[in-house]
Design an enzyme around this catalytic site. Structure first.
Site, PDB file in Angstrom:
ATOM      1  N   LYS A 201      75.499  61.382  39.951  1.00 55.46           N
ATOM      2  CA  LYS A 201      74.396  61.573  38.765  1.00 55.46           C
ATOM      3  C   LYS A 201      74.770  62.315  37.757  1.00 55.46           C
ATOM      4  O   LYS A 201      74.532  63.457  38.177  1.00 55.46           O
ATOM      5  CB  LYS A 201      73.020  61.173  38.990  1.00 55.46           C
ATOM      6  CG  LYS A 201      72.190  61.221  38.706  1.00 55.46           C
ATOM      7  CD  LYS A 201      70.711  60.918  39.504  1.00 55.46           C
ATOM      8  CE  LYS A 201      69.840  60.839  38.541  1.00 55.46           C
ATOM      9  NZ  LYS A 201      68.678  61.016  39.681  1.00 55.46           N
ATOM     10  N   LYS A 255      76.107  56.719  37.675  1.00 55.73           N
ATOM     11  CA  LYS A 255      74.826  56.582  36.869  1.00 55.73           C
ATOM     12  C   LYS A 255      74.904  57.701  35.814  1.00 55.73           C
ATOM     13  O   LYS A 255      74.997  58.442  36.047  1.00 55.73           O
ATOM     14  CB  LYS A 255      74.000  56.766  37.940  1.00 55.73           C
ATOM     15  CG  LYS A 255      72.218  56.803  37.003  1.00 55.73           C
ATOM     16  CD  LYS A 255      71.459  57.066  37.987  1.00 55.73           C
ATOM     17  CE  LYS A 255      70.087  57.201  37.595  1.00 55.73           C
ATOM     18  NZ  LYS A 255      68.826  57.280  38.277  1.00 55.73           N
TER      19      LYS A 255
HETATM   20  C1  PBG Z   1      65.172  60.917  39.945  1.00 53.94           C
HETATM   21  C2  PBG Z   1      65.921  58.968  39.528  1.00 53.94           C
HETATM   22  C3  PBG Z   1      65.832  59.061  37.819  1.00 53.94           C
HETATM   23  C4  PBG Z   1      66.374  57.608  37.573  1.00 53.94           C
HETATM   24  C5  PBG Z   1      66.215  56.662  39.142  1.00 53.94           C
HETATM   25  N1  PBG Z   1      66.031  58.373  39.839  1.00 53.94           N
HETATM   26  C6  PBG Z   1      65.822  60.136  36.427  1.00 53.94           C
HETATM   27  C7  PBG Z   1      66.347  60.625  36.898  1.00 53.94           C
HETATM   28  O1  PBG Z   1      66.951  61.289  37.351  1.00 53.94           O
HETATM   29  O2  PBG Z   1      65.916  61.988  36.100  1.00 53.94           O
HETATM   30  C8  PBG Z   1      66.580  57.081  36.121  1.00 53.94           C
HETATM   31  C9  PBG Z   1      66.886  55.396  36.208  1.00 53.94           C
HETATM   32  C10 PBG Z   1      66.871  54.221  34.719  1.00 53.94           C
HETATM   33  O3  PBG Z   1      67.076  56.149  33.898  1.00 53.94           O
HETATM   34  O4  PBG Z   1      66.524  54.241  34.495  1.00 53.94           O
HETATM   35  N2  PBG Z   1      65.895  61.271  41.003  1.00 53.94           N
END
Ligand code: PBG
Length: 330
Positions: A201, A255
């Site tokens: 991520k 992601k």
């Molecule tokens: C946080 C989380 C995020 C997303 C999913 N879970 C955002 C972040 O890390 O700030 C982002 C999903 C999206 O942008 O569609 N644990």
């Protein structure tokens, strides 16, 4: 690769000429089996709220959640992912609302499993929807603490499993959390609960609209770059994935999606494990707005999802999941 034959004997356009022929030679296909639908939940009653940063996506109060889950179930979407919009008054620095068995996610899991037992339910494990600073873990001075956070995440994971959650998805990027969560799930007799690790991520600018959707805008100056991955790196993603597999992840997530197709492909090539991809809020909103402004036609949605299939993704989390499912099943 050796090119066999040449023009004019070979004309690659011959196979492209008819629709039936294009179907026969298609190397990849997108089906409803590939789709995971994110669902935002919010407090209150009788609410289906639009989200300013994500046109066409909504927040549902728990009593309205079946409205969308029934639709997903009807078109055959295998899995839905729950994301809570926690009211500010329930947030604190430790994110303790994450461990409240009556929090939005717990209520949603129970409700969905009761009404649609055949659809899979997934929930994120991370603290950002519950902390007043918006970080995924516990903050001390200028640091998001790793091991202290993992301890809370483990409790959060077990709680979600107790509610009936099928897939636990750690999205926090703390080190070692998959192994600790796996152990705790097993110890509590949840041996069959799956773990989808957000293994790679990235600290991405494409998450902006989501943070607005769940109200988790970071209030401190500390950047998520100190725990999420650096977008200059791809080999590091392989190390993340290798560790998570060792720790017991059943599948791994990459992601965001479109800017990271290379990562999907190299993870798939290096590890024979199901790779999922998250087409995140920024990707969604960009495409949605461009369609709204007549810059793109709707077909651009399927094109974007097909690129994930080409790269080797088994499943795709997408805010377009329902629209796409309706389109490809008709
Ligand atoms: C946080 C989380 C995020 C997303 C999913 N879970 C955002 C972040 O890390 O700030 C982002 C999903 C999206 O942008 O569609 N644990």
């Amino acid at each position: 690769m050796k090119i066999l034959g040449k023009y004019p004997n070979v004309r690659l356009r011959r196979n492209r000429k008819y629709d039936w022929s294009r179907k026969l030679v298609a190397e990849n296909n997108l089906t409803v089996n590939d789709l995971i639908l994110p669902i935002f939940v919010t407090e209150g009653k009788n609410k289906i709220e639009s989200i300013k940063s994500m046109p066409g996506a909504y927040r549902y109060s728990i009593d309205k959640i079946n409205h969308i889950v029934n639709k997903a179930s009807k078109v055959g979407i295998p899995l839905v992912a729950i994301f809570p919009h926690t009211p500010n008054k329930k947030k604190n620095s430790l994110g303790t609302e994450s461990l409240n068995e009556n929090n939005l996610v717990c209520q949603a899991i129970k409700k969905i499993k009761k009404n649609n037992p055949n659809i899979g339910v997934m929930a994120d494990v991370a603290l950002d929807p519950y902390t007043n600073h918006g970080h995924d873990g516990v903050l001390k001075k200028k640091e998001v603490l790793n091991d202290e956070t993992v301890e809370i995440l483990t409790k959060q994971a077990v709680l979600q499993a107790e509610m009936g959650c099928d897939v636990i998805a750690p999205s926090d990027m703390m080190d070692g959390r998959v192994g600790v969560i796996r152990k705790a799930l097993d110890k509590n007799n949840f041996k069959n609960v799956q773990i989808l690790s957000y293994a790679a991520k990235y600290a991405s600018n494409f998450y902006g609209p989501f943070r607005n959707a769940i109200g988790s805008k970071q209030k401190s100056k500390i950047n998520k770059k100190s725990y999420q991955m650096d977008f200059r790196n791809s080999e590091e993603a392989l190390r993340e994935v290798a560790l998570d597999i060792k720790e017991g992840a059943d599948f791994v997530m990459i992601k965001p999606g479109l800017p990271y197709l290379d990562v999907i492909k190299s993870v798939k090539e290096n590890f024979k494990i199901p790779v999922f991809v998250y087409q995140v809020s920024g990707e969604y909103s960009m495409i949605r707005n461009a369609i709204k402004n007549n810059i793109f036609k709707e077909d651009v949605i399927i094109e974007s999802l097909m690129s994930f299939k080409r790269s080797g993704a088994s499943a795709i989390v997408s805010y377009f999941a329902l629209d796409v499912a309706k389109k490809i099943t008709n």
